[in-house]
Design an enzyme around this catalytic site. Structure first.
Site, PDB file in Angstrom:
ATOM      1  N   LYS A  35       0.801  -1.225   0.000  1.00 26.04           N
ATOM      2  CA  LYS A  35       0.000   0.000   0.000  1.00 26.04           C
ATOM      3  C   LYS A  35       0.836   1.280   0.000  1.00 26.04           C
ATOM      4  O   LYS A  35       0.367   2.319  -0.440  1.00 26.04           O
ATOM      5  CB  LYS A  35      -0.972   0.011   1.174  1.00 26.04           C
ATOM      6  CG  LYS A  35      -2.082  -1.005   1.023  1.00 26.04           C
ATOM      7  CD  LYS A  35      -3.075  -0.914   2.137  1.00 26.04           C
ATOM      8  CE  LYS A  35      -4.192  -1.932   1.913  1.00 26.04           C
ATOM      9  NZ  LYS A  35      -5.337  -1.662   2.765  1.00 26.04           N
TER      10      LYS A  35
ATOM     11  N   ASP B 147      -9.730   3.112   2.313  1.00 21.74           N
ATOM     12  CA  ASP B 147      -9.759   2.324   3.556  1.00 21.74           C
ATOM     13  C   ASP B 147     -10.382   3.089   4.715  1.00 21.74           C
ATOM     14  O   ASP B 147     -11.252   2.574   5.417  1.00 21.74           O
ATOM     15  CB  ASP B 147      -8.346   1.892   3.975  1.00 21.74           C
ATOM     16  CG  ASP B 147      -7.807   0.722   3.189  1.00 21.74           C
ATOM     17  OD1 ASP B 147      -8.608  -0.101   2.710  1.00 21.74           O
ATOM     18  OD2 ASP B 147      -6.570   0.615   3.075  1.00 21.74           O
TER      19      ASP B 147
END
Length: 144
Positions: free
Chosen positions: A66, A102
């Protein structure tokens, strides 16, 4: 699959992910000519080479890439630009643009079960998702 738009998930050891089953079922249900697959790789460089060679339209990023994926992108937008964590990449005419969903996703889930105003939240883990959630919670705290 010929002519289909290609989407996928990049990560390490993603073989047990349900993402392809979920996405492909939704593509079929809504008549979208697309296919979702996985790239399980020990190298973000190798994974991104495949994504670019095969002209993926979009990818999801999971552990441990990420933050590492950022050096392979052309631009960051929204929260990803601030926190330097990406979980979604969109191919915009050959330019790969990173986003982060997220934190907002976690907030929406939490708000379904509780009012977050005045609550203390414990985040276990300091990876990309944890950073994203912490950032989104900090923005919530600023408006309350």
């Amino acid at each position: 699959m010929s002519g289909s738009k290609l989407y996928g998930l990049i990560g390490r050891n993603v073989e047990n992910s349900l993402s392809p089953v979920i996405h492909n079922a939704l593509f079929k249900r809504y008549g979208i000519d697309a296919f979702y697959t996985m790239i399980s790789s020990d190298s973000i460089e190798d994974a991104m080479k495949k994504v670019k060679e095969l002209n993926f339209r979009g990818i999801n990023i999971t552990m441990p890439y990420k933050e590492q994926v950022i050096s392979y992108l052309d631009e960051l937008r929204g929260d990803a630009e601030i926190i330097r964590v990406v979980n979604t990449v969109k191919n915009e005419d050959g330019r790969f643009v990173g986003h982060n969903t997220d934190g907002i996703g976690a907030l929406k889930a939490l708000k379904r079960f509780t009012n977050l105003i005045g609550k203390k939240v414990l985040i276990l883990g300091g990876g990309g998702a944890g950073k994203s959630i912490a950032y989104s919670l900090s923005k919530l705290a600023e408006v309350t």
